[in-house]
Design a protein around this motif. Sequence first.
Motif, short mmCIF file in Angstrom:
data_model
loop_
_atom_site.label_atom_id
_atom_site.label_comp_id
_atom_site.label_asym_id
_atom_site.label_seq_id
_atom_site.Cartn_x
_atom_site.Cartn_y
_atom_site.Cartn_z
N GLU A 112 1.18 104.16 35.89
CA GLU A 112 1.95 105.35 36.26
C GLU A 112 2.64 105.14 37.60
O GLU A 112 3.82 105.48 37.77
CB GLU A 112 1.02 106.57 36.36
N LEU A 113 1.90 104.59 38.56
CA LEU A 113 2.45 104.39 39.90
C LEU A 113 3.59 103.38 39.91
O LEU A 113 4.61 103.58 40.56
CB LEU A 113 1.34 103.93 40.86
N VAL A 114 3.40 102.28 39.17
CA VAL A 114 4.43 101.25 39.12
C VAL A 114 5.71 101.80 38.49
O VAL A 114 6.82 101.51 38.94
CB VAL A 114 3.93 100.02 38.33
N ALA A 115 5.54 102.64 37.46
CA ALA A 115 6.71 103.21 36.78
C ALA A 115 7.53 104.11 37.69
O ALA A 115 8.75 104.23 37.53
CB ALA A 115 6.26 103.98 35.54
N SER A 116 6.88 104.75 38.65
CA SER A 116 7.57 105.69 39.54
C SER A 116 7.86 105.11 40.93
O SER A 116 8.48 105.77 41.76
CB SER A 116 6.73 106.96 39.71
N MET A 117 7.44 103.87 41.18
CA MET A 117 7.58 103.26 42.51
C MET A 117 9.02 102.86 42.80
O MET A 117 9.74 102.40 41.91
CB MET A 117 6.66 102.03 42.59
N ASP A 118 9.43 103.02 44.04
CA ASP A 118 10.77 102.62 44.48
C ASP A 118 10.86 101.10 44.46
O ASP A 118 10.19 100.41 45.23
CB ASP A 118 11.00 103.16 45.90
N SER A 119 11.69 100.55 43.58
CA SER A 119 11.78 99.11 43.43
C SER A 119 12.41 98.41 44.63
O SER A 119 12.31 97.19 44.77
CB SER A 119 12.58 98.76 42.17
N SER A 120 13.05 99.19 45.52
CA SER A 120 13.69 98.58 46.68
C SER A 120 12.72 98.35 47.83
O SER A 120 13.07 97.74 48.84
CB SER A 120 14.85 99.46 47.17
N LEU A 121 11.50 98.84 47.71
CA LEU A 121 10.51 98.64 48.76
C LEU A 121 10.19 97.15 48.94
O LEU A 121 10.26 96.37 47.98
CB LEU A 121 9.21 99.38 48.42
N SER A 122 9.82 96.77 50.15
CA SER A 122 9.33 95.41 50.37
C SER A 122 8.01 95.25 49.63
O SER A 122 7.36 96.24 49.26
CB SER A 122 9.12 95.17 51.87
N ALA A 123 7.61 94.01 49.42
CA ALA A 123 6.34 93.76 48.72
C ALA A 123 5.17 94.37 49.48
O ALA A 123 4.27 94.97 48.88
CB ALA A 123 6.12 92.26 48.56
N ALA A 124 5.17 94.23 50.80
CA ALA A 124 4.09 94.80 51.61
C ALA A 124 4.01 96.31 51.45
O ALA A 124 2.93 96.88 51.31
CB ALA A 124 4.28 94.43 53.08
N ASN A 125 5.16 96.96 51.45
CA ASN A 125 5.18 98.42 51.31
C ASN A 125 4.83 98.86 49.89
O ASN A 125 4.29 99.94 49.69
CB ASN A 125 6.52 98.98 51.75
N LYS A 126 5.13 98.04 48.91
CA LYS A 126 4.68 98.33 47.54
C LYS A 126 3.16 98.33 47.48
O LYS A 126 2.54 99.22 46.88
CB LYS A 126 5.25 97.30 46.56
N LEU A 127 2.55 97.32 48.10
CA LEU A 127 1.09 97.23 48.11
C LEU A 127 0.47 98.38 48.88
O LEU A 127 -0.56 98.94 48.47
CB LEU A 127 0.64 95.89 48.68
N LEU A 128 1.08 98.76 49.99
CA LEU A 128 0.59 99.90 50.76
C LEU A 128 0.66 101.19 49.93
O LEU A 128 -0.27 102.00 49.94
CB LEU A 128 1.41 100.07 52.04
N TYR A 129 1.77 101.37 49.23
CA TYR A 129 1.95 102.56 48.40
C TYR A 129 0.92 102.60 47.28
O TYR A 129 0.24 103.64 47.06
CB TYR A 129 3.36 102.56 47.82
#
Length: 209
Positions: free
Chosen positions: A68-85
């Motif tokens: 669910e989270l991956v589907a709604s995650m902002d794809s423009s985020l850096s990898a580090a910020n994706k992991l933080l989110y």
Amino acid sequence: MPRKRQTTKSKIVKAAWNLFYKKGYHATTIDDIIAASRTSKGSFYHYFKGKDALLGSLAYLFDDKYEELVASMDSSLSAANKLLYLNYELFLMIETSVDIELLTLLYSSQLTTKDQRALLDDNRFYFTCIREIIQDAQNRGEFTSDRSVSELVHLYTMYERSLIYDWLLCQGSYSLSKYSAELLPGTLAQFLAKNQTNEERRFAKYAEN
């Protein structure tokens, strides 16, 4: 995106954890689970050796949350910020929606089970997702190549397991999501390539004040 068809196994898992949460693990019987999932005893034992085998399935419910989270995650985020989110949102779900006794049972069972340990099952969506984020970050030069993808995945997932374990030891006496939001940037800073600028090293904040 079309909704995934709910399989017999997923029906059993979801019914079981709903009952565990409402009635408690020890008060829930296999017959209760079969009735609530509208399946059969044959179907239950096809997937699980017994009620104890269901404890590891909680990890797969976390995978559902990750999807669910991956589907709604902002794809423009850096990898580090994706992991933080992902870390913040998963930990927030754990501390607000998962009974701490059930999570303790899961972690305890993983130390003694003779079956495959769900928390280390690298075929889970959780591991696949983390691996893809880290691999992509290395390919783009955001994360260091001094360590292999497998090493970075191990460090990150070990970090998450250790924080959950400590939180359980302290009986949930502090906010898991906020505590991790304070610590994780320091851990991820070790993942970054040395040529990252200060701007690129800046982490988003997901924890609320």
